[in-house]
Enzyme design. Structure first.
Site, PDB file in Angstrom:
ATOM      1  N   CYS A 224      84.065   9.234  77.941  1.00  0.00           N
ATOM      2  CA  CYS A 224      82.910  10.143  77.925  1.00  0.00           C
ATOM      3  C   CYS A 224      82.341  10.356  76.517  1.00  0.00           C
ATOM      4  O   CYS A 224      81.124  10.299  76.315  1.00  0.00           O
ATOM      5  CB  CYS A 224      83.284  11.488  78.536  1.00  0.00           C
TER       6      CYS A 224
ATOM      7  N   HIS B  73      79.980  17.854  76.099  1.00  0.00           N
ATOM      8  CA  HIS B  73      80.591  17.543  74.810  1.00  0.00           C
ATOM      9  C   HIS B  73      79.548  17.622  73.697  1.00  0.00           C
ATOM     10  O   HIS B  73      78.421  17.150  73.861  1.00  0.00           O
ATOM     11  CB  HIS B  73      81.125  16.102  74.804  1.00  0.00           C
TER      12      HIS B  73
END
Lengths: 364, 364
Positions: free
Chosen positions: A131, A259
């Protein structure tokens, strides 16, 4: 391609990412003839909806892949290690979200905005990157193309959902204990983070854990090596390539979804300016420039949640290193970082007519 | 020095930092003859304890500094701008925690472990640096001394308490709203962060805000310029010095107490190794090396809370840049980042017999 579309299986359908793969598939351009949901024994019989129709989860076993064209897998490394080759043997192309196959030379590691051409070499298994790697390479691709990229130094701010639903539940319980003033309960609640299989567990709520995945050589974590090697494999075709220096410090923060990444990068073309770098980001596929300091506009996890895009802001030239810049990159780690990139790879396979296992495939 | 010790005033005594200055003073080696607590009108009459004795808060006005030897100030820039010279005029030495005087050429900017000698030039006002700067320079001082320092690139993970008690209260309220599933209330709760005086406010709970202080030239925030210029003034004696390149990206994270910093640094001595760098950190004043990956030991804000030390871990050599390293630095931003460094400066003034305003002082 089957006559009216593709027979698709989702492996690990009941997880946080598996669920979102189903959602993203609903919204995708892939012509779907049938959807099969596969998971481990304890999830068999559960029902999930696809386009309004309930589908029952079936057991993930080799014969479940008979007649399947595309497998979208998010079931963890050991399951993918065993079942991906079984699916390929039965003629399916597997897009795998685990880390197990990513460094295998036979396996393309793909972000469609960055290296779609790598799909042409596939032998039945395609890996979806980590990710934190995906959102960074999507953002840096236009920089590489327009200015040349020499060096990347990234510090990550990674959300709890990257460690799964149980990590999310744990952080929420810890946060409530902290608010209630009970630090002892907060510590007792830590069973998963920083790493499920590791020895010690620490609270993440109102804390920072500078460990994602296990520790390896030289004091680096596996997550840090993933970011370094995957970035090189995706951008340069080789995880050990040296044309771009890449280094990473990965930190888990008390955010649920989304994130953040503070990225320093040096370009080859020293005529690059803050404005030309901003323009490169703004013009890139999958990237949204959110960069207006005068109006306090910059990427935020809470604002990125639910979007397929990667958001870039805080673009600045380094004041002392010529050709160096800074950017702040945020994306929904469960979508572009996982479910959406997986489905997007499948869309690309369909578009490029690559949904077939070549004769010489290793696992056939 | 007065016969039995010093007459000390704490300006801004009722704030989160002011409170802690009083605590740190209780535990310090400074011989205290009397303590006067000063604050704005709405706090007058409040009582705080010093060594078991209640002391009433008095109004902060020029004549309140008559007879005072040392002023420990944490009352904000505009108050310090007005009252610090008034205190100096009356013969007091002021250690000021606001940003107002830090870049003034007449004002030493001091971290006692790093540049105590700068105190010898004081003219009555000494500035305490920014919290995120202090912990970084304490950690990097032994590196500068032993290996020479060429370059620093830092990304910060800063706690809400750096923005004061109201910011803490806001994040706690937002976190409860998030846990309760009410995003609308969460957004309504945002009145302070990212910057009290700025136009827009965003929730910090379960989010990341890549803005600390207001935006200035080139897309940098004031906090980022503080880290760059203060680091140079402290380590090199001049905020514009170029012997060390310094750059910063500052981000507010949903932590209450304890700033984290991911620091990349390049040294001049290319024979430096991970082990020699770790040893330098371990041997430094005010620094605790917490770096044992095999046992998952690394600095964490929840563990640093309440300590005067700066914790350093995740020490790694950069795998592609010779002489470059990474470290993860954590400290209690209200103690070493503010209250303790302020009191420690006063301890140093006492130790070096510098508690007097020189004849030629600008503000006399």
């Amino acid at each position: 391609m089957s006559e009216a579309g593709y027979h698709i299986a989702i492996l690990g359908a009941t997880g946080a990412v598996g669920n979102r793969i189903l959602e993203q598939l609903e919204q995708s351009t892939i012509p779907v003839k049938s959807v099969k949901l596969l998971a481990s024994e304890r999830s068999v019989g559960k029902q999930l909806n696809f386009k309004g129709e309930p589908i029952s989860v079936e057991l993930a076993e080799p014969d479940a892949f008979e007649g399947i064209d595309i497998v979208l897998a998010s079931a963890g490394g050991s399951v993918s290690a065993e079942l991906a080759p079984e699916a390929v043997k039965r003629g399916a192309v597997v897009v795998d979200n685990s880390s197990y196959w990513r460094m295998d030379e036979r396996v393309p590691l793909v972000v469609p905005e960055v290296n779609p051409e790598a799909l042409r070499q596939h032998q039945g298994i395609i890996a979806n990157p980590n990710c934190s790697t995906i959102q960074m390479v999507v953002a840096l691709k236009p920089i590489q193309d327009q200015f040349g990229l020499n060096q990347v130094i990234v510090s990550t701010y990674q959300a709890a959902s990257g460690a799964g639903q149980s990590a999310i539940d744990e952080v929420i319980a810890e946060a409530q204990a902290y608010i209630d003033g009970d630090r002892a309960i907060m510590n007792d609640d830590a069973h998963i983070l920083p790493v499920k299989g590791d020895v010690k567990h620490y609270p993440l709520a109102f804390n920072l854990l500078a460990q994602i995945d296990v520790f390896e050589d030289e004091g680096y974590t596996h997550e840090e090596y993933k970011m370094i090697e995957e970035t090189k494999k995706i951008m340069l075709g080789d995880p050990k390539a040296t044309a771009i220096k890449v280094t990473a410090t990965t930190v888990r923060v008390p955010v649920i979804i989304g994130h953040g990444e503070s990225v320093y990068f040096e370009v080859a073309d020293k005529s690059a300016t803050r404005e030309s770098v901003q323009a490169a980001f703004a013009g890139a596929d999958g990237v949204v420039l959110q960069d207006d300091p005068d109006h306090q506009i910059y990427p935020q996890p809470l604002l990125a949640e639910g979007s397929r895009d990667t958001f870039v802001g805080r673009v600045r030239r380094d004041l002392e290193n010529e050709g160096a810049f800074h950017a702040w990159i945020v994306s929904d780690n469960l979508l572009k970082g996982a479910a959406w990139n997986t489905v997007e790879i499948a869309e690309q396979l369909v578009k490029d007519d690559l949904v077939h296992v070549p004769e010489q495939a290793s696992w056939k």
